[in-house]
Design a protein around this motif. Structure first.
Motif, PDB file in Angstrom:
ATOM      1  N   ALA A  98     120.978  64.638 -56.688  1.00 56.60           N
ATOM      2  CA  ALA A  98     120.798  65.836 -57.515  1.00 56.60           C
ATOM      3  C   ALA A  98     119.426  66.419 -57.223  1.00 56.60           C
ATOM      4  O   ALA A  98     118.412  65.729 -57.322  1.00 56.60           O
ATOM      5  CB  ALA A  98     120.941  65.492 -58.988  1.00 56.60           C
ATOM      6  N   ILE A  99     119.405  67.693 -56.849  1.00 51.41           N
ATOM      7  CA  ILE A  99     118.115  68.318 -56.519  1.00 51.41           C
ATOM      8  C   ILE A  99     117.660  69.315 -57.578  1.00 51.41           C
ATOM      9  O   ILE A  99     116.477  69.604 -57.689  1.00 51.41           O
ATOM     10  CB  ILE A  99     118.165  69.003 -55.142  1.00 51.41           C
ATOM     11  CG1 ILE A  99     119.302  70.008 -55.064  1.00 51.41           C
ATOM     12  CG2 ILE A  99     118.291  67.983 -54.037  1.00 51.41           C
ATOM     13  CD1 ILE A  99     119.278  70.871 -53.818  1.00 51.41           C
ATOM     14  N   GLU A 100     118.602  69.862 -58.346  1.00 49.87           N
ATOM     15  CA  GLU A 100     118.204  70.783 -59.411  1.00 49.87           C
ATOM     16  C   GLU A 100     119.367  70.990 -60.370  1.00 49.87           C
ATOM     17  O   GLU A 100     120.520  70.780 -60.025  1.00 49.87           O
ATOM     18  CB  GLU A 100     117.726  72.126 -58.852  1.00 49.87           C
ATOM     19  CG  GLU A 100     118.762  72.927 -58.108  1.00 49.87           C
ATOM     20  CD  GLU A 100     118.204  74.188 -57.492  1.00 49.87           C
ATOM     21  OE1 GLU A 100     117.100  74.605 -57.876  1.00 49.87           O
ATOM     22  OE2 GLU A 100     118.874  74.767 -56.631  1.00 49.87           O
TER      23      GLU A 100
END
Length: 145
Positions: A98-100
């Motif tokens: 998950a990056i954002e």
């Protein structure tokens, strides 16, 4: 022909009714759909190149011919034997990270809309001809022109 001055006076004294009108502004609001939004995720691909140094271990056997053993040949090639004993191999796995977080929501915002409009209204006016005597000028002299 006899004219009846009393009848003329009565007809001229009949009250005149003026219906005065004015413009009024009626404000109404209406919801209009001005746009539509579709929410979705799109997967994109990207080519990546990595350069990873790897090591290996080899057993090297070199065979050198002595010059004194063969007096006629000076440039005798050396025999080399390489045996691979072990090596590093590159393994990789892919996993999702998950990056954002993206929040999507509706928000109602209230603005003030400035409306300017000129409205008309009617007022009664009297136009006096001649020089009659006015008994009460305090009623509203602005009505007389």
């Amino acid at each position: 022909m006899a004219t009846n001055k009393s009848a003329d006076r009565q007809s001229s004294c009949n009250p005149v009714t003026l219906q005065l009108k004015e413009e009024q502004l009626v404000l109404a609001k209406e919801w209009l759909q001005t746009g539509e939004v579709k929410i979705y995720r799109e997967s994109l691909t990207e080519e990546k190149k990595f350069f990873v140094p790897v090591e290996r271990e080899e057993l090297v056997i070199e065979k050198k011919v002595k010059v004194s053993a063969t007096p006629g040949q000076r440039d005798v090639p050396t025999d080399v034997i390489r045996i691979l004993l072990s090596e590093e191999q590159v393994e990789f796995t892919k996993h999702r990270v998950a990056i954002e977080d993206v929040s999507i929501y509706k928000q109602q915002i209230e603005d003030i809309k400035h409306i300017e409009e000129t409205l008309k209204r009617e007022e009664p006016r009297l136009k006096i001809f001649g020089s009659p005597k006015v008994r009460d000028e305090s009623t509203n002299p602005a009505l007389w022109t």
